[in-house]
Every structure is written in structure tokens, then in C-alpha cells.
Design a protein around this motif. Structure first.
Motif, mmCIF file in Angstrom:
data_model
loop_
_atom_site.group_PDB
_atom_site.id
_atom_site.type_symbol
_atom_site.label_atom_id
_atom_site.label_comp_id
_atom_site.label_asym_id
_atom_site.label_seq_id
_atom_site.Cartn_x
_atom_site.Cartn_y
_atom_site.Cartn_z
ATOM 1 N N PRO A 1 8.416 0.730 6.250
ATOM 2 C CA PRO A 1 7.723 2.017 6.156
ATOM 3 C C PRO A 1 8.438 2.968 5.201
ATOM 4 C CG PRO A 1 8.948 1.887 8.210
ATOM 5 C CD PRO A 1 9.046 0.519 7.577
ATOM 6 N N PHE A 2 7.675 3.622 4.350
ATOM 7 C CA PHE A 2 8.197 4.712 3.517
ATOM 8 C C PHE A 2 8.083 5.971 4.361
ATOM 9 C CE2 PHE A 2 7.305 7.503 -0.441
ATOM 10 C CZ PHE A 2 8.632 7.864 -0.528
ATOM 11 N N THR A 3 9.132 6.266 5.127
ATOM 12 C CA THR A 3 9.077 7.284 6.170
ATOM 13 C C THR A 3 8.986 8.688 5.583
ATOM 14 O OG1 THR A 3 11.479 7.556 6.312
ATOM 15 C CG2 THR A 3 10.494 5.772 7.626
ATOM 16 N N ALA B 1 14.946 1.875 8.960
ATOM 17 C CA ALA B 1 13.543 1.506 9.145
ATOM 18 C C ALA B 1 13.381 -0.004 9.297
ATOM 19 C CB ALA B 1 12.709 2.004 7.963
ATOM 20 N N ALA B 2 14.309 -0.766 8.692
ATOM 21 C CA ALA B 2 14.286 -2.226 8.820
ATOM 22 C C ALA B 2 14.950 -2.689 10.114
ATOM 23 C CB ALA B 2 14.979 -2.870 7.626
ATOM 24 N N GLY B 3 15.433 -1.735 10.914
ATOM 25 C CA GLY B 3 16.096 -2.086 12.161
ATOM 26 C C GLY B 3 17.526 -2.510 11.982
ATOM 27 N N HIS B 4 18.116 -2.144 10.837
ATOM 28 C CA HIS B 4 19.492 -2.548 10.547
ATOM 29 C C HIS B 4 20.314 -1.300 10.265
ATOM 30 C CE1 HIS B 4 22.488 -5.578 9.298
ATOM 31 N NE2 HIS B 4 22.932 -4.601 8.539
ATOM 32 N N LYS B 5 21.307 -1.024 11.067
ATOM 33 C CA LYS B 5 22.161 0.140 10.882
ATOM 34 C C LYS B 5 23.575 -0.321 10.564
ATOM 35 C CE LYS B 5 19.513 3.245 13.860
ATOM 36 N NZ LYS B 5 19.564 4.203 14.971
ATOM 37 N N HIS C 1 0.837 -1.198 0.000
ATOM 38 C CA HIS C 1 0.000 0.000 0.000
ATOM 39 C C HIS C 1 0.873 1.250 0.000
ATOM 40 C CE1 HIS C 1 -2.516 -3.213 1.745
ATOM 41 N NE2 HIS C 1 -3.508 -2.611 1.099
ATOM 42 N N GLY C 2 0.255 2.377 -0.347
ATOM 43 C CA GLY C 2 0.964 3.639 -0.263
ATOM 44 C C GLY C 2 1.539 3.836 1.138
ATOM 45 N N GLY C 3 2.764 4.347 1.198
ATOM 46 C CA GLY C 3 3.431 4.514 2.480
ATOM 47 C C GLY C 3 4.305 3.332 2.862
ATOM 48 N N GLU C 4 4.448 2.361 1.928
ATOM 49 C CA GLU C 4 5.290 1.202 2.190
ATOM 50 C C GLU C 4 6.413 1.120 1.154
ATOM 51 O OE1 GLU C 4 2.240 -1.867 4.423
ATOM 52 O OE2 GLU C 4 2.484 -2.066 2.250
ATOM 53 N N ALA C 5 7.468 0.375 1.529
ATOM 54 C CA ALA C 5 8.636 0.207 0.667
ATOM 55 C C ALA C 5 9.159 -1.214 0.806
ATOM 56 C CB ALA C 5 9.723 1.213 1.057
ATOM 57 N N LEU C 6 10.020 -1.613 -0.115
ATOM 58 C CA LEU C 6 10.683 -2.916 -0.016
ATOM 59 C C LEU C 6 11.919 -2.907 -0.899
ATOM 60 C CD1 LEU C 6 9.211 -5.714 -2.230
ATOM 61 C CD2 LEU C 6 8.412 -3.348 -2.446
ATOM 62 N N PHE C 7 12.798 -3.871 -0.673
ATOM 63 C CA PHE C 7 13.955 -4.086 -1.534
ATOM 64 C C PHE C 7 13.661 -5.242 -2.476
ATOM 65 C CE2 PHE C 7 16.132 -1.719 1.784
ATOM 66 C CZ PHE C 7 17.083 -0.989 1.057
ATOM 67 N N LEU C 8 13.928 -5.034 -3.770
ATOM 68 C CA LEU C 8 13.884 -6.111 -4.753
ATOM 69 C C LEU C 8 15.274 -6.727 -4.805
ATOM 70 C CD1 LEU C 8 11.903 -4.397 -7.658
ATOM 71 C CD2 LEU C 8 11.020 -5.545 -5.606
ATOM 72 N N ILE C 9 15.355 -8.056 -4.644
ATOM 73 C CA ILE C 9 16.659 -8.685 -4.508
ATOM 74 C C ILE C 9 17.100 -9.309 -5.832
ATOM 75 C CG2 ILE C 9 16.279 -9.056 -2.058
ATOM 76 C CD1 ILE C 9 15.867 -11.976 -2.589
ATOM 77 N N PRO C 10 18.390 -9.310 -6.089
ATOM 78 C CA PRO C 10 18.909 -9.814 -7.368
ATOM 79 C C PRO C 10 18.549 -11.280 -7.609
ATOM 80 C CG PRO C 10 20.612 -8.623 -6.145
ATOM 81 C CD PRO C 10 19.456 -8.797 -5.214
ATOM 82 N N GLY C 11 18.210 -11.579 -8.854
ATOM 83 C CA GLY C 11 17.931 -12.954 -9.253
ATOM 84 C C GLY C 11 16.481 -13.364 -9.148
#
Length: 269
Positions: A104-106, A145-149, A53-63
Motif C-alpha cells: 500500500p502507498f499509505t 506496510a510490508a509487515g517487516h520492521k 494501480h494508483g495507491g500501490e507501491a513496490l520495490f524494484l530489486i537489483p539485477g
């Protein structure tokens, strides 16, 4: 070596898809961050599917192979940061199923993306240091946002320039002097000017007015506010000054720019 440390270049962009438009299926060649401003998006891989939904994001992974189907009821604005030198998934997503967890798309990501999309490229084939720095900042924010720094010390622009840029982004509606920007960035005014010229091919003063114009253009696209209100909100002394700088930047008057934006004829790819 961390993923962020491996980023050599990136490309930032966005596009608007019509009702029921589709994209794919396409095999993802490298890591890519995608985000959605509005609407409902069905995303399918070879092994699973889910709705974003609007306001969300994700990573597309290779392959992995992805197929997007966009909202049947409204046009969807979709943006991305392409990472052509990264050929591995983010640390928390070793499979397509893991990667389909929505981030989240912050508001910070949204603000950075807006500025990056409006910032000029050095050429048709070169994003330029400023756009690359903003693209990297969007990716860093998504990692957070993914909790990974990760260690983000390695940047394309000096920390002083990024600090000054952040000050301008936060304070552009105010009467902000170059002396104040330099002081808050921790350097002298001549030194700040030299760094900007060396690394961005512009001056801090010109960059501040660019940010104000970009903010005003965003309000023209996304609101029905009158020119006086936009000028006041974006730090311009008058609607005339806003109109003059916007026309210099985009080649059209504010009225024409809004008409083009609302009709979908913005000239953007």
C-alpha cells in the motif's frame, strides 16, 4: 546488518507520464522503492508481469529488468526513493516475482513524499539532510506496510529534530508556537533552535512556515479551493501572507503557480 542500517544516501523524486507512455526495459542497478498516485500501470519483468494501480507501491530489486507501460486513459504520477548504496532485495522478496507483490502507498508515505519533493536541495548534486531523512522515512514506512520492521535508530537527523518535524507536519494548520514545539519535542527552545541550525541549516520557525507553504502549494495543485480557504487550512493569518511566502519560495504568484501546475508546466523533472 539490516538494509535500513546500510542506507547511506537516497534520492526522492516524482514525474508525470502521459497516456500510453512507457519506460524501459531497464536493468535495475540497485534497490528502489516506486509508488503510483493514480491510474493503471502494467509492469513486466523477464519472467512475469502484473498490473499495479494508483495507491500501490513496490520495490524494484537489483539485477532484474523492468518495463513499465502507463495508463492509456490518463496521465500517471509516479514517484520513487532511489537507494544507490543498496544492492540486495528487501528481506521478504528474494525474487522478482516476490517483489511484484503490491504494497500500500499509505497516506503517511504520500504526505512524506509530498514534503520531500517540495523541500529544497542543498545543491544540484546534494539532496540535503532533510530530504534524505524524509526519503528514509518513506522507505521505513514501506517496510512497515510490508509487515517487516527493522531497527531504525540510525538516522541522518537527531531524534529531537525528527520529533519536532513530525509535530509541525501534524499541527501546521494550528497556531503553533516554538515554545510548544520544543516542549513536545522534549528540549528547551534554544536547544531546538541550535539543533535545527546545525543539522538543517534553518530554524524551527522557518521550517514551520516552509511546511505551511508546501501544504498550500499542494492544495493549489490538487484542489480548486480559493486562496482564503487555503490560507485558513494551512495556518496563514491571511491570503496575502500565503501569497507573499509562496512567491518567495517558488517565484510566482499562487494564481500563476496553479495555472502552471494544472497545465503540467511546473518546471519539475
Amino acid at each position: 546488518m539490516s538494509i535500513l542500517a546500510k542506507i547511506e544516501r537516497n534520492n526522492v523524486g516524482d514525474v508525470v507520464y502521459g497516456e500510453r507512455d512507457t519506460f524501459g526495459p531497464r536493468k535495475q542497478p540497485h534497490l528502489q522503492l516506486v509508488y503510483f498516485y493514480n491510474g493503471e500501470i502494467a509492469l513486466k519483468t523477464n519472467r512475469t508481469q502484473r498490473v499495479f494501480h494508483g495507491g500501490e507501491a513496490l520495490f524494484l530489486i537489483p539485477g532484474e529488468t523492468y518495463h513499465f507501460t502507463f495508463d492509456p486513459q490518463e496521465k500517471v504520477r509516479h514517484g520513487w526513493v532511489d537507494l544507490p548504496t543498496i544492492h540486495e532485495p528487501p528481506p521478504w522478496a528474494s525474487t522478482a516475482e516476490d517483489a511484484l507483490a503490491a504494497l500500500p502507498f499509505t497516506e503517511r508515505m504520500r504526505a512524506l513524499a509530498s514534503i520531500a519533493n517540495d523541500a529544497p536541495r542543498d545543491s544540484a548534486h546534494d539532496e540535503g539532510d532533510l530530504r534524505r531523512a524524509l526519503g528514509r522515512a518513506i522507505v521505513e514506512e514501506a517496510f512497515a506496510a510490508a509487515g517487516h520492521k527493522e531497527d531504525t535508530k540510525k538516522t541522518r537527523l537527531p531524534p529531537v529534530v525528527l520529533r519536532a518535524e513530525n509535530i509541525m507536519m501534524q499541527r501546521f494548520p494550528d497556531k503553533l508556537s516554538l515554545d510548544e514545539i520544543a516542549a513536545k519535542a522534549g528540549v528547551s527552545k534554544p536547544h531546538l533552535i541550535r539543533l535545527f541550525r546545525e543539522h538543517t541549516n534553518t530554524t524551527p520557525a522557518r521550517r514551520l512556515w516552509e511546511i505551511r507553504v508546501e501544504a498550500g502549494a499542494r492544495l493549489l495543485r490538487e484542489t480548486g479551493l480559493q486562496m482564503q480557504e487555503i490560507a485558513d487550512r494551512c495556518g496563514f493569518p491571511s491570503p496575502y501572507h500565503f501569497s507573499r511566502l509562496l512567491k518567495k519560495r517558488y517565484g510566482v504568484s499562487p494564481t500563476k503557480y496553479r495555472q502552471q501546475a494544472w497545465s503540467g508546466d511546473t518546471g519539475r523533472k
